[in-house]
Design a protein around this motif. Structure first.
Motif, short mmCIF file in Angstrom:
data_model
loop_
_atom_site.label_atom_id
_atom_site.label_comp_id
_atom_site.label_asym_id
_atom_site.label_seq_id
_atom_site.Cartn_x
_atom_site.Cartn_y
_atom_site.Cartn_z
N ASN A 127 6.84 -2.42 -94.44
CA ASN A 127 6.65 -3.85 -94.57
C ASN A 127 5.74 -4.16 -95.76
O ASN A 127 5.13 -3.26 -96.35
N THR A 128 5.62 -5.44 -96.10
CA THR A 128 4.91 -5.81 -97.31
C THR A 128 3.44 -5.43 -97.25
O THR A 128 2.86 -4.96 -98.24
N PRO A 195 11.01 -9.27 -87.54
CA PRO A 195 10.88 -8.16 -86.59
C PRO A 195 9.67 -8.39 -85.70
O PRO A 195 8.93 -9.36 -85.87
N ASN A 196 9.45 -7.46 -84.77
CA ASN A 196 8.28 -7.58 -83.90
C ASN A 196 7.15 -6.65 -84.35
O ASN A 196 6.32 -6.23 -83.57
N THR A 197 7.15 -6.35 -85.65
CA THR A 197 6.08 -5.54 -86.25
C THR A 197 4.83 -6.39 -86.42
O THR A 197 4.89 -7.62 -86.30
N PRO A 198 3.68 -5.77 -86.74
CA PRO A 198 2.45 -6.55 -86.93
C PRO A 198 2.63 -7.64 -87.98
O PRO A 198 3.25 -7.43 -89.02
N GLN A 199 2.10 -8.80 -87.70
CA GLN A 199 2.21 -9.93 -88.61
C GLN A 199 1.18 -9.81 -89.73
O GLN A 199 0.17 -9.14 -89.57
N PRO A 200 1.44 -10.47 -90.90
CA PRO A 200 2.57 -11.34 -91.20
C PRO A 200 3.85 -10.56 -91.47
O PRO A 200 3.80 -9.43 -91.96
N ASN A 201 4.98 -11.17 -91.16
CA ASN A 201 6.28 -10.56 -91.40
C ASN A 201 7.31 -11.68 -91.56
O ASN A 201 6.95 -12.84 -91.71
N PHE A 202 8.60 -11.33 -91.51
CA PHE A 202 9.63 -12.33 -91.75
C PHE A 202 9.65 -13.40 -90.67
O PHE A 202 9.95 -14.56 -90.94
N LYS A 221 12.19 -16.08 -79.28
CA LYS A 221 11.97 -14.74 -78.75
C LYS A 221 12.02 -13.77 -79.92
O LYS A 221 12.96 -13.79 -80.72
N THR A 222 11.00 -12.92 -80.05
CA THR A 222 10.93 -11.98 -81.17
C THR A 222 11.47 -10.63 -80.74
O THR A 222 11.08 -10.10 -79.69
N VAL A 223 12.37 -10.08 -81.55
CA VAL A 223 13.00 -8.79 -81.24
C VAL A 223 12.69 -7.79 -82.36
O VAL A 223 12.14 -8.15 -83.40
N ARG A 224 13.09 -6.55 -82.15
CA ARG A 224 12.69 -5.45 -83.02
C ARG A 224 13.22 -5.58 -84.44
O ARG A 224 12.49 -5.36 -85.42
#
Length: 308
Positions: A127-128, A195-202, A221-224
């Motif tokens: 991720n960024t 995705p449900n990765t640590p924020q910030p994200n898409f 609802k946030t998914v993988r």
């Protein structure tokens, strides 16, 4: 003043203790105390508040700490870049966010490989936020991402803005609006974010686009990952906002509809280290713009000056 003096000082500040800093640096406390005292004598100022518990810096000491951290970071950056430049087996490692594989990134990398056959090109998904840290640590040379994250150690170039679309089941009322929809038309729908990765994200980027228009999706609802989100949409569970390039992902009964709001875009950034002005990076920019030209994609060319 030497780099080791800066490392000693930073360790004392961060540990707030000469004893703990000495343990961290694997040296005895008396020599560490003498080095800090020599540093203060050289600067002609007091860096620490004497007698404070835990140990605190003076205002001048805090200023010196902030700049010492930057200098040490720059020194590590120079070291990692020098090692890469001096390597006999030249490798360029590119970090990227997964959604860019559905767009033009594979074509850009393939063209780059043809123009740079002497280079080993490695791709690493991250991720960024991870890309920024990896650049600073010398683990990657270039990052391709979608988030606007600033850091004084890196340079960020916006390559272009990609329009967003909404994915819906073919029987969903929105699917009939092939000309497009507005954010207001979808804000109350059941919406999958990823995705449900640590924020910030898409997912946070999508929510901020709604927020900038004074809207707040409540049924989310946030998914993988994007494939899971679109699979659930194809099952009629809800809708999902995606970058336009991801409309190549196909599921039965899955339709993609343009979002008409001018703010509904996802920027694409290229990020490099501040000191990197190599010929390899200049050629990468050329490859990007060549692919954009072939696709008729508008962009604003960035001036990148390589070393002569």
């Amino acid at each position: 003043m030497e780099l080791r003096h800066l490392r000693y000082f930073v360790a004392v500040v961060e540990e707030q203790s000469f004893t703990k800093a000495a343990e961290k640096l694997f040296i005895a406390q008396p020599p560490l105390s003498r080095q800090i005292q020599n540093l203060e004598n050289e600067l002609g100022i007091q860096l620490f508040e004497r007698g404070s518990r835990p140990l605190q810096t003076t205002p001048a000491g805090q200023f010196f700490y902030q700049h010492a951290v930057k200098l040490l970071s720059n020194a590590e950056e120079i070291k990692s870049m020098t090692k890469r430049i001096g390597s006999l087996d030249r490798v360029i490692t590119m970090g990227f966010v997964g959604s860019l594989l559905y767009g033009l990134l594979p074509r850009i990398v393939f063209l780059y490989r043809q123009l740079q056959p002497h280079l080993q090109v490695q791709l690493v998904e991250m991720n960024t936020t991870e890309q920024i840290q990896a650049l600073k640590e010398g683990k990657i040379d270039v990052g391709f991402g979608r988030l606007r994250i600033s850091d004084p150690a890196v340079r960020r170039f916006m390559l272009r803005e990609e329009a967003l679309m909404v994915a819906a089941h073919s029987r969903h009322p929105i699917a009939k609006r092939t000309e497009g929809v507005h954010l207001t038309d979808i804000v109350d729908e059941d919406m999958f974010l990823y995705p449900n990765t640590p924020q910030p994200n898409f997912s946070t980027q999508v929510l901020s686009i709604f927020s900038e228009s004074g809207l707040e999706p409540r049924n989310t609802k946030t998914v993988r990952e994007i494939q899971l989100a679109l699979g659930l949409v194809a099952a009629g569970e809800g809708i999902c906002v995606i970058p336009r390039s991801a409309d190549t992902i196909r599921f039965p009964h899955l339709h993609y509809i343009p979002i008409l709001d001018s703010t509904a875009v996802s920027p694409i950034f290229l990020t490099i280290r501040n000191l990197d002005e190599s010929e390899e990076i200049r050629i990468l920019f050329d490859c990007i713009y060549q692919v954009y030209d072939l696709e008729g994609i508008p962009y604003q060319r960035k001036i990148f000056k390589a070393e002569s």
